[in-house]
Design an enzyme around this catalytic site. Structure first.
Site, mmCIF file in Angstrom:
data_model
loop_
_atom_site.group_PDB
_atom_site.id
_atom_site.type_symbol
_atom_site.label_atom_id
_atom_site.label_comp_id
_atom_site.label_asym_id
_atom_site.label_seq_id
_atom_site.Cartn_x
_atom_site.Cartn_y
_atom_site.Cartn_z
ATOM 1 N N LYS A 8 0.837 -1.195 0.000
ATOM 2 C CA LYS A 8 0.000 0.000 0.000
ATOM 3 C C LYS A 8 0.883 1.260 0.000
ATOM 4 C CE LYS A 8 -3.641 -2.432 2.583
ATOM 5 N NZ LYS A 8 -4.368 -2.444 3.881
ATOM 6 N N TYR A 48 -12.324 -3.234 -2.720
ATOM 7 C CA TYR A 48 -12.809 -3.176 -1.333
ATOM 8 C C TYR A 48 -14.336 -3.265 -1.243
ATOM 9 C CZ TYR A 48 -8.142 -2.205 0.549
ATOM 10 O OH TYR A 48 -6.822 -2.304 0.939
ATOM 11 N N ARG A 84 -0.509 -14.902 4.083
ATOM 12 C CA ARG A 84 -1.220 -14.258 5.202
ATOM 13 C C ARG A 84 -0.427 -14.398 6.508
ATOM 14 N NH1 ARG A 84 -5.849 -11.049 4.594
ATOM 15 N NH2 ARG A 84 -6.718 -11.939 6.490
ATOM 16 N N THR A 90 -4.186 -7.955 11.048
ATOM 17 C CA THR A 90 -4.600 -6.701 10.393
ATOM 18 C C THR A 90 -4.039 -5.473 11.099
ATOM 19 O OG1 THR A 90 -6.659 -7.830 9.821
ATOM 20 C CG2 THR A 90 -6.612 -5.437 9.540
ATOM 21 N N ASN A 111 -1.324 -0.215 7.505
ATOM 22 C CA ASN A 111 -0.747 -1.536 7.791
ATOM 23 C C ASN A 111 0.031 -2.122 6.614
ATOM 24 O OD1 ASN A 111 -2.903 -2.169 6.209
ATOM 25 N ND2 ASN A 111 -3.925 -3.481 7.687
ATOM 26 N N HIS A 114 -1.632 -5.557 1.629
ATOM 27 C CA HIS A 114 -2.859 -6.339 1.493
ATOM 28 C C HIS A 114 -2.488 -7.710 0.961
ATOM 29 C CE1 HIS A 114 -6.742 -7.786 0.038
ATOM 30 N NE2 HIS A 114 -6.080 -8.159 -1.038
ATOM 31 N N GLU A 125 -9.864 -10.688 -6.894
ATOM 32 C CA GLU A 125 -8.973 -9.518 -6.807
ATOM 33 C C GLU A 125 -7.915 -9.464 -7.921
ATOM 34 O OE1 GLU A 125 -7.382 -9.961 -2.860
ATOM 35 O OE2 GLU A 125 -9.265 -9.394 -1.901
HETATM 36 N N1 LIG Z 1 -11.277 -1.303 12.232
HETATM 37 C C1 LIG Z 1 -10.578 -0.788 11.215
HETATM 38 N N2 LIG Z 1 -10.217 0.512 11.213
HETATM 39 C C2 LIG Z 1 -9.516 1.050 10.198
HETATM 40 N N3 LIG Z 1 -9.112 0.341 9.115
HETATM 41 C C3 LIG Z 1 -9.440 -0.964 9.080
HETATM 42 C C4 LIG Z 1 -10.187 -1.593 10.116
HETATM 43 N N4 LIG Z 1 -10.355 -2.900 9.801
HETATM 44 C C5 LIG Z 1 -9.747 -3.045 8.614
HETATM 45 N N5 LIG Z 1 -9.202 -1.896 8.178
HETATM 46 C C6 LIG Z 1 -8.477 -1.662 6.925
HETATM 47 O O1 LIG Z 1 -9.136 -2.374 5.902
HETATM 48 C C7 LIG Z 1 -8.261 -3.334 5.332
HETATM 49 C C8 LIG Z 1 -9.055 -4.564 5.001
HETATM 50 O O2 LIG Z 1 -9.553 -5.131 6.186
HETATM 51 P P1 LIG Z 1 -9.613 -6.702 6.381
HETATM 52 O O3 LIG Z 1 -10.567 -6.982 7.472
HETATM 53 O O4 LIG Z 1 -9.825 -7.344 5.055
HETATM 54 O O5 LIG Z 1 -8.136 -6.992 6.925
HETATM 55 P P2 LIG Z 1 -7.002 -7.900 6.331
HETATM 56 O O6 LIG Z 1 -7.598 -8.995 5.522
HETATM 57 O O7 LIG Z 1 -6.044 -8.249 7.425
HETATM 58 O O8 LIG Z 1 -6.252 -6.864 5.397
HETATM 59 P P3 LIG Z 1 -6.112 -6.891 3.847
HETATM 60 O O9 LIG Z 1 -7.454 -7.212 3.254
HETATM 61 O O10 LIG Z 1 -5.649 -5.461 3.523
HETATM 62 O O11 LIG Z 1 -5.064 -7.911 3.554
HETATM 63 C C9 LIG Z 1 -7.186 -3.543 6.402
HETATM 64 O O12 LIG Z 1 -5.971 -3.970 5.837
HETATM 65 C C10 LIG Z 1 -7.056 -2.161 6.984
HETATM 66 O O13 LIG Z 1 -6.259 -1.337 6.122
HETATM 67 MG MG LIG Z 2 -8.843 -8.653 3.812
#
Ligand SMILES: Nc1ncnc2c1ncn2[C@@H]1O[C@H](COP(=O)(O)OP(=O)(O)OP(=O)(O)O)[C@@H](O)[C@H]1O
Ligand SMILES: [Mg+2]
Length: 146
Positions: A8, A48, A84, A90, A111, A114, A125
């Site tokens: 990112k 997203y 992962r 996350t 973070n 992705h 995706e």
């Molecule tokens: N509670 C939250 N507050 C702010 N941002 C969040 C929150 N939860 C998720 N995100 C953001 O949305 C993205 C997607 O959330 P998801 O639950 O899919 O997490 P992930 O699968 O660990 O991450 P990614 O999909 O980016 O690999 C996260 O990577 C983070 O950038």
């Molecule tokens: Mg995710």
């Protein structure tokens, strides 16, 4: 099996591209596609879509469009789960040290990376970011060592 990884904008602006990619290469994961892109609103919203309506959705779209993104297709046996695990939880503040987020991030908002969370997600995706011709099939030299 293939998975989509995005470094990112925070990862790119903080010059962590090499550190992040080396984690995957050191693990023996083959990079099948790789490019730097600016994510359009349309791509961000498609990527997203599953988070639409959540409180962080709008800021997530802004975040992914805020600078360059390095997109990768990683290929290999069990690559979704392995990736992962390397990426970590996350929230960077909670991610285990040794993981990419655990070592380079201390927040959930920024973070760094992705990674697709399932075969279905990867199949959804990957075509958002890569044409078929941009995913290259080649053999790793030391494949038989794994
Ligand atoms: N509670 C939250 N507050 C702010 N941002 C969040 C929150 N939860 C998720 N995100 C953001 O949305 C993205 C997607 O959330 P998801 O639950 O899919 O997490 P992930 O699968 O660990 O991450 P990614 O999909 O980016 O690999 C996260 O990577 C983070 O950038
Ligand atoms: Mg995710």
């Amino acid at each position: 099996m293939q998975t989509l990884v995005l470094i990112k904008p925070d990862g790119v602006l903080r010059l962590k591209i090499g550190d992040i990619i080396s984690r995957f290469e050191n693990k023996g994961i083959r990079i099948a596609g790789l490019k730097m892109i600016s994510v359009s609103k349309e791509m961000a919203e498609r990527h997203y879509a599953v988070h639409k309506g959540k409180p962080f959705y709008e800021s997530l779209i802004k975040y992914i469009m805020s600078g360059p993104v390095v997109a990768m297709v990683l290929d290999g046996k069990d690559v979704i789960d392995i990736t992962r695990k390397l990426v970590g939880a996350t929230n960077g503040a909670k991610a285990e040290p040794g993981t990419i987020r655990g070592d380079f991030s201390s927040s959930i908002d920024f973070n760094l990376i992705h990674a697709s969370d399932s075969i279905d997600s990867a199949n959804y995706e990957i075509p958002i970011f890569f044409k078929e011709s941009e995913i290259i099939n080649y053999e790793r030299v030391d494949k038989s060592w794994l």
